[in-house]
Design a protein around this motif. Sequence first.
Motif, PDB file in Angstrom:
ATOM      1  N   PRO A  68     -11.616 -26.296 -16.449  1.00 12.48           N
ATOM      2  CA  PRO A  68     -12.080 -25.239 -17.341  1.00 12.48           C
ATOM      3  C   PRO A  68     -12.524 -25.833 -18.670  1.00 12.48           C
ATOM      4  O   PRO A  68     -11.965 -26.828 -19.130  1.00 12.48           O
ATOM      5  N   ARG A  77     -12.907 -26.700 -22.435  1.00 11.79           N
ATOM      6  CA  ARG A  77     -11.915 -26.722 -23.505  1.00 11.79           C
ATOM      7  C   ARG A  77     -12.442 -25.926 -24.685  1.00 11.79           C
ATOM      8  O   ARG A  77     -13.616 -25.951 -24.983  1.00 11.79           O
ATOM      9  N   THR A  78     -11.546 -25.240 -25.336  1.00 11.96           N
ATOM     10  CA  THR A  78     -11.907 -24.458 -26.504  1.00 11.96           C
ATOM     11  C   THR A  78     -12.048 -25.388 -27.702  1.00 11.96           C
ATOM     12  O   THR A  78     -11.186 -26.235 -27.944  1.00 11.96           O
ATOM     13  N   CYS A 134      -0.089 -14.985 -28.795  1.00 15.68           N
ATOM     14  CA  CYS A 134      -0.870 -15.753 -29.765  1.00 15.68           C
ATOM     15  C   CYS A 134       0.027 -16.457 -30.778  1.00 15.68           C
ATOM     16  O   CYS A 134      -0.460 -16.975 -31.782  1.00 15.68           O
ATOM     17  N   ASN A 185       0.026 -22.275 -23.309  1.00 15.91           N
ATOM     18  CA  ASN A 185      -0.874 -21.413 -22.542  1.00 15.91           C
ATOM     19  C   ASN A 185      -1.569 -20.448 -23.498  1.00 15.91           C
ATOM     20  O   ASN A 185      -0.947 -19.543 -24.022  1.00 15.91           O
ATOM     21  N   ASN A 186      -2.861 -20.639 -23.683  1.00 12.66           N
ATOM     22  CA  ASN A 186      -3.602 -19.803 -24.621  1.00 12.66           C
ATOM     23  C   ASN A 186      -4.568 -18.838 -23.945  1.00 12.66           C
ATOM     24  O   ASN A 186      -5.334 -18.164 -24.614  1.00 12.66           O
ATOM     25  N   THR A 187      -4.532 -18.748 -22.631  1.00 12.26           N
ATOM     26  CA  THR A 187      -5.488 -17.930 -21.885  1.00 12.26           C
ATOM     27  C   THR A 187      -5.412 -16.464 -22.278  1.00 12.26           C
ATOM     28  O   THR A 187      -6.436 -15.834 -22.548  1.00 12.26           O
ATOM     29  N   ARG A 188      -4.224 -15.910 -22.311  1.00  6.55           N
ATOM     30  CA  ARG A 188      -4.073 -14.481 -22.624  1.00  6.55           C
ATOM     31  C   ARG A 188      -4.524 -14.179 -24.055  1.00  6.55           C
ATOM     32  O   ARG A 188      -5.173 -13.177 -24.319  1.00  6.55           O
ATOM     33  N   LEU A 220      -6.727 -15.895 -25.869  1.00  8.68           N
ATOM     34  CA  LEU A 220      -8.182 -15.997 -25.938  1.00  8.68           C
ATOM     35  C   LEU A 220      -8.862 -14.788 -25.296  1.00  8.68           C
ATOM     36  O   LEU A 220      -9.904 -14.332 -25.762  1.00  8.68           O
ATOM     37  N   ARG A 221      -8.267 -14.261 -24.240  1.00 10.46           N
ATOM     38  CA  ARG A 221      -8.814 -13.061 -23.602  1.00 10.46           C
ATOM     39  C   ARG A 221      -8.789 -11.879 -24.568  1.00 10.46           C
ATOM     40  O   ARG A 221      -9.738 -11.110 -24.656  1.00 10.46           O
ATOM     41  N   GLN A 269     -16.896 -18.671 -23.019  1.00  9.84           N
ATOM     42  CA  GLN A 269     -16.988 -19.771 -22.058  1.00  9.84           C
ATOM     43  C   GLN A 269     -17.343 -19.293 -20.652  1.00  9.84           C
ATOM     44  O   GLN A 269     -16.740 -19.676 -19.667  1.00  9.84           O
ATOM     45  N   HIS A 308     -16.956 -16.321 -19.352  1.00  8.96           N
ATOM     46  CA  HIS A 308     -16.118 -15.278 -18.779  1.00  8.96           C
ATOM     47  C   HIS A 308     -16.291 -13.937 -19.480  1.00  8.96           C
ATOM     48  O   HIS A 308     -15.563 -13.007 -19.227  1.00  8.96           O
TER      49      HIS A 308
END
Length: 180
Positions: A23, A25-26, A80, A88-91, A93-94, A133, A135
């Motif tokens: 995936p 990277r931010t 956050c 884990n930063n997925t949630r 960032l969503r 990105q 999504h």
Amino acid sequence: MAPRLCLCLLALLLPAPVPAPPPPRTDWAAGRSLSRELLRLLAALEVPHHVLPCCQEEMRLEEEAPEEDWPPRIRCSDTCDPSTLDTNNTRCLRRILQGLQHYRDLLDSDIFTARRLPQLETTLDQLLGLVQQGHGRPPRRPPTPSATWAHQLLQHQALEQLQSFAAVMSRVFTHSASTH
């Protein structure tokens, strides 16, 4: 034995599966810079205070569906916080993506037709490009136009909410930029 040999030979002739790319990277440093720029632009805006001089701070238009989480806010459950962001930063960032899309949609709505904010729109677009990105979804326009008399009040409310959202988002990017 012959069927096994054929299967082994067949397996050798088939192309190897291509592994999925990692995936993206931010770019946390770019996010920090853009979120700070967004806050600077919001602070520099001259929001008309003559909308309702006697009771402007007390007057709010209620959301159509108060049971929903709208407008999007970064909450504790969005993970956050610094300890979770590192793993884990997925949630998070969503949620940031959802908020950015919401405010970008508002800037495209009839509320801001008479008062375009191109620098704010550009900065939000850059943040959206950084966070989504691949999504995200294209901005959508609010389905029902608002009453013209309410535009200034709705602008004030939207910009105030965006400023609160941007302040928390900036903290997320600032923390992550310093740890990544």
